[in-house]
Design an enzyme around this catalytic site. Structure first.
Site, PDB file in Angstrom:
ATOM      1  CG  ASP A  30      -2.041   0.996   1.181  1.00 53.29           C
ATOM      2  OD1 ASP A  30      -3.193   0.569   1.137  1.00 53.29           O
ATOM      3  OD2 ASP A  30      -1.782   2.225   1.151  1.00 53.29           O
ATOM      4  CG  LEU A  64      -6.089  -0.338  -5.322  1.00 44.00           C
ATOM      5  CD1 LEU A  64      -5.465  -0.518  -6.698  1.00 44.00           C
ATOM      6  CD2 LEU A  64      -5.102   0.342  -4.370  1.00 44.00           C
ATOM      7  CB  THR A  95     -16.823  -0.373  -6.012  1.00 39.53           C
ATOM      8  OG1 THR A  95     -17.008  -1.261  -4.910  1.00 39.53           O
ATOM      9  CG2 THR A  95     -18.143  -0.185  -6.750  1.00 39.53           C
ATOM     10  NE  ARG A 122     -23.270 -10.813   3.810  1.00 38.38           N
ATOM     11  CZ  ARG A 122     -23.004 -12.111   3.739  1.00 38.38           C
ATOM     12  NH1 ARG A 122     -21.833 -12.586   4.120  1.00 38.38           N
ATOM     13  NH2 ARG A 122     -23.927 -12.945   3.293  1.00 38.38           N
ATOM     14  CE  LYS A 170     -19.630  -2.843  -3.922  1.00 40.65           C
ATOM     15  NZ  LYS A 170     -19.983  -3.077  -2.527  1.00 40.65           N
ATOM     16  CG  ASN A 173     -25.119  -4.798  -3.317  1.00 40.56           C
ATOM     17  OD1 ASN A 173     -25.939  -5.553  -2.816  1.00 40.56           O
ATOM     18  ND2 ASN A 173     -24.224  -4.152  -2.606  1.00 40.56           N
ATOM     19  CG  ASN A 174     -22.340  -0.445  -3.431  1.00 47.24           C
ATOM     20  OD1 ASN A 174     -22.679  -1.513  -2.920  1.00 47.24           O
ATOM     21  ND2 ASN A 174     -21.236   0.185  -3.114  1.00 47.24           N
ATOM     22  CG  MET A 176     -31.050  -1.656  -5.016  1.00 48.71           C
ATOM     23  SD  MET A 176     -31.884  -3.255  -4.937  1.00 48.71           S
ATOM     24  CE  MET A 176     -33.279  -2.856  -3.903  1.00 48.71           C
TER      25      MET A 176
HETATM   26  P1  NAD Z   1      -9.904   3.226   1.563  1.00 48.23           P
HETATM   27  O1  NAD Z   1      -9.815   4.582   0.965  1.00 48.23           O
HETATM   28  O2  NAD Z   1     -10.046   3.074   3.038  1.00 48.23           O
HETATM   29  O3  NAD Z   1      -8.621   2.350   1.122  1.00 48.23           O
HETATM   30  C1  NAD Z   1      -7.978   2.431  -0.109  1.00 48.23           C
HETATM   31  C2  NAD Z   1      -6.497   2.051   0.086  1.00 48.23           C
HETATM   32  O4  NAD Z   1      -5.860   2.059  -1.193  1.00 48.23           O
HETATM   33  C3  NAD Z   1      -5.734   3.056   0.967  1.00 48.23           C
HETATM   34  O5  NAD Z   1      -5.042   2.355   1.989  1.00 48.23           O
HETATM   35  C4  NAD Z   1      -4.760   3.727  -0.007  1.00 48.23           C
HETATM   36  O6  NAD Z   1      -3.525   4.101   0.584  1.00 48.23           O
HETATM   37  C5  NAD Z   1      -4.566   2.610  -1.022  1.00 48.23           C
HETATM   38  N1  NAD Z   1      -4.066   3.096  -2.307  1.00 48.23           N
HETATM   39  C6  NAD Z   1      -4.565   4.105  -3.069  1.00 48.23           C
HETATM   40  N2  NAD Z   1      -3.848   4.241  -4.201  1.00 48.23           N
HETATM   41  C7  NAD Z   1      -2.875   3.292  -4.164  1.00 48.23           C
HETATM   42  C8  NAD Z   1      -1.823   2.909  -5.028  1.00 48.23           C
HETATM   43  N3  NAD Z   1      -1.607   3.570  -6.186  1.00 48.23           N
HETATM   44  N4  NAD Z   1      -1.024   1.907  -4.673  1.00 48.23           N
HETATM   45  C9  NAD Z   1      -1.225   1.232  -3.507  1.00 48.23           C
HETATM   46  N5  NAD Z   1      -2.207   1.539  -2.628  1.00 48.23           N
HETATM   47  C10 NAD Z   1      -3.015   2.555  -2.954  1.00 48.23           C
HETATM   48  O7  NAD Z   1     -11.130   2.513   0.820  1.00 48.23           O
HETATM   49  P2  NAD Z   1     -12.002   1.231   1.322  1.00 48.23           P
HETATM   50  O8  NAD Z   1     -13.145   1.707   2.163  1.00 48.23           O
HETATM   51  O9  NAD Z   1     -11.085   0.180   1.797  1.00 48.23           O
HETATM   52  O10 NAD Z   1     -12.650   0.795  -0.098  1.00 48.23           O
HETATM   53  C11 NAD Z   1     -11.874   0.158  -1.107  1.00 48.23           C
HETATM   54  C12 NAD Z   1     -12.816  -0.242  -2.244  1.00 48.23           C
HETATM   55  O11 NAD Z   1     -13.834  -1.129  -1.761  1.00 48.23           O
HETATM   56  C13 NAD Z   1     -13.569   0.931  -2.879  1.00 48.23           C
HETATM   57  O12 NAD Z   1     -13.692   0.704  -4.254  1.00 48.23           O
HETATM   58  C14 NAD Z   1     -14.921   0.898  -2.182  1.00 48.23           C
HETATM   59  O13 NAD Z   1     -15.933   1.514  -2.973  1.00 48.23           O
HETATM   60  C15 NAD Z   1     -15.129  -0.602  -2.013  1.00 48.23           C
HETATM   61  N6  NAD Z   1     -15.968  -1.037  -0.888  1.00 48.23           N
HETATM   62  C16 NAD Z   1     -15.974  -0.387   0.310  1.00 48.23           C
HETATM   63  C17 NAD Z   1     -16.779  -0.856   1.362  1.00 48.23           C
HETATM   64  C18 NAD Z   1     -16.826  -0.153   2.700  1.00 48.23           C
HETATM   65  O14 NAD Z   1     -17.789  -0.391   3.462  1.00 48.23           O
HETATM   66  N7  NAD Z   1     -15.824   0.668   3.054  1.00 48.23           N
HETATM   67  C19 NAD Z   1     -17.547  -2.005   1.194  1.00 48.23           C
HETATM   68  C20 NAD Z   1     -17.475  -2.694  -0.007  1.00 48.23           C
HETATM   69  C21 NAD Z   1     -16.676  -2.201  -1.038  1.00 48.23           C
END
Ligand code: NAD
Length: 297
Positions: A30, A64, A95, A122, A170, A173-174, A176
């Site tokens: 990361d 990401l 997503t 979820r 997805k 889903n989102n 909704m």
């Molecule tokens: P977040 O912003 O907390 O985490 C993203 C991570 O990616 C960060 O740690 C960031 O440093 C890292 N990152 C960004 N650019 C990077 C790069 N070039 N190289 C390496 N690392 C990099 O986001 P999240 O809440 O973990 O969500 C991630 C994905 O999952 C999104 O697409 C989101 O829509 C989806 N999602 C989120 C949830 C939720 O409830 N938070 C649920 C399901 C799906």
């Protein structure tokens, strides 16, 4: 299998941690070095960059923020496509949009790397407990290889068809999930304005067909107890509702509720709500209507 995992944010950290805790060999990366060190201290191997992570990997996952970051990490200079060996597997769990996922599928297939998408369903709290759901899109022949790894991170996998179908599922889903943010907020703010006892109203709403997973599971644990820290950041919610809205536009399907929700999220971001949980839309709606913020006792 040697597993590579890129993106250790709110979701990715918990998912990668589940793999490590079940004894899998996991290499992580990361941009945030602190997240890498945290997992190193729990038994993962830390990589300094994407190339190093790919070197020995049989399967690589990305989790990401959205299309821009996935494109950069997967297809950019010294990205996954340059470094993962043919015959291995790349699964994006972020997503993203339909065009991006289809372009990834094509680019990786041309390199002899199997590509799939497995966006996550979820809440963040389910990911923390290893109870996520995955919407897997990949050619049938790879399902038996990928599914067991997903089951180390969650409890439920739905194979949605070919690569790209996970993302398509997805987005719906989102759409909704996020539309419920607005419906819940209107209902709760009106309940307050009518002088109802919120605890009682909440019990009614979660015991009838008005109930929804967001209201029942998320609201009492987040905004209704005053916790606005992001399980799912409002900025990411805006990204997702916009992806669904754009998919509607390109498919010529009208989505009036989705588009209204998108605009409310846009206004919430403009009023400084980025970095708060999506459930904070309820507080935003209360503020706009000059009503008290709904809270359970
Ligand atoms: P977040 O912003 O907390 O985490 C993203 C991570 O990616 C960060 O740690 C960031 O440093 C890292 N990152 C960004 N650019 C990077 C790069 N070039 N190289 C390496 N690392 C990099 O986001 P999240 O809440 O973990 O969500 C991630 C994905 O999952 C999104 O697409 C989101 O829509 C989806 N999602 C989120 C949830 C939720 O409830 N938070 C649920 C399901 C799906």
């Amino acid at each position: 299998m040697n597993i590579g995992f890129i993106g250790l944010g709110r979701m990715g950290l918990s998912l990668a941690r589940s793999l490590v805790s079940k004894g899998e060999t996991v290499c992580v990366f990361d941009l945030n070095a602190e997240a890498v060190s945290t997992l190193e201290s729990e038994g993962a191997q830390g990589a300094r960059n994407v190339a190093e992570l790919c070197r020995n990997a049989d399967i690589v996952f990305t989790m990401l923020p959205g299309p821009k970051q996935v494109n950069a990490v997967a297809l950019g200079a010294d990205g996954i496509i340059e470094n993962l060996r043919p015959g291995s597997i790349y699964i994006d769990m972020s997503t993203i949009d339909v065009d991006t996922v289809d372009a990834l599928h094509q680019a990786f297939s041309e390199k002899g790397i199997a590509f799939g998408d497995a966006p996550v369903g979820r809440l963040a709290m389910h990911a923390d407990r290893g109870e996520s759901l995955f919407m897997l899109g990949i050619d049938e022949q790879y399902v038996a290889k990928v599914e067991p790894v997903l089951y180390k991170m969650g409890t439920t996998v739905y194979h949605c068809g070919k690569a790209g179908n996970g993302t398509r599922t997805k987005l719906i889903n989102n759409m909704m999930v996020l539309s419920y943010c607005q419906i819940n907020s209107e209902a709760l703010v009106l309940a307050q304005a009518l002088g109802l006892d919120l605890n009682n109203t909440f019990n009614v709403l979660t015991s009838t067909t008005a109930s929804n997973g967001q209201l029942k599971e998320k609201w009492p644990n987040k905004v209704l107890k005053g916790d606005l820290s992001p399980g799912f950041d409002l900025a990411l919610g805006y990204k997702d509702i916009s992806l669904a809205s754009n998919a509607g536009a390109s498919s010529q399907v009208a989505l009036p509720v989705c588009d209204t929700t998108r605009n409310v999220f846009r206004l919430a971001l403009a009023s400084g709500k980025a970095g708060q949980d999506t459930s904070s839309i309820t507080d935003f709606w209360a503020e706009l209507n000059n009503c008290p913020k709904p809270r359970l006792n």
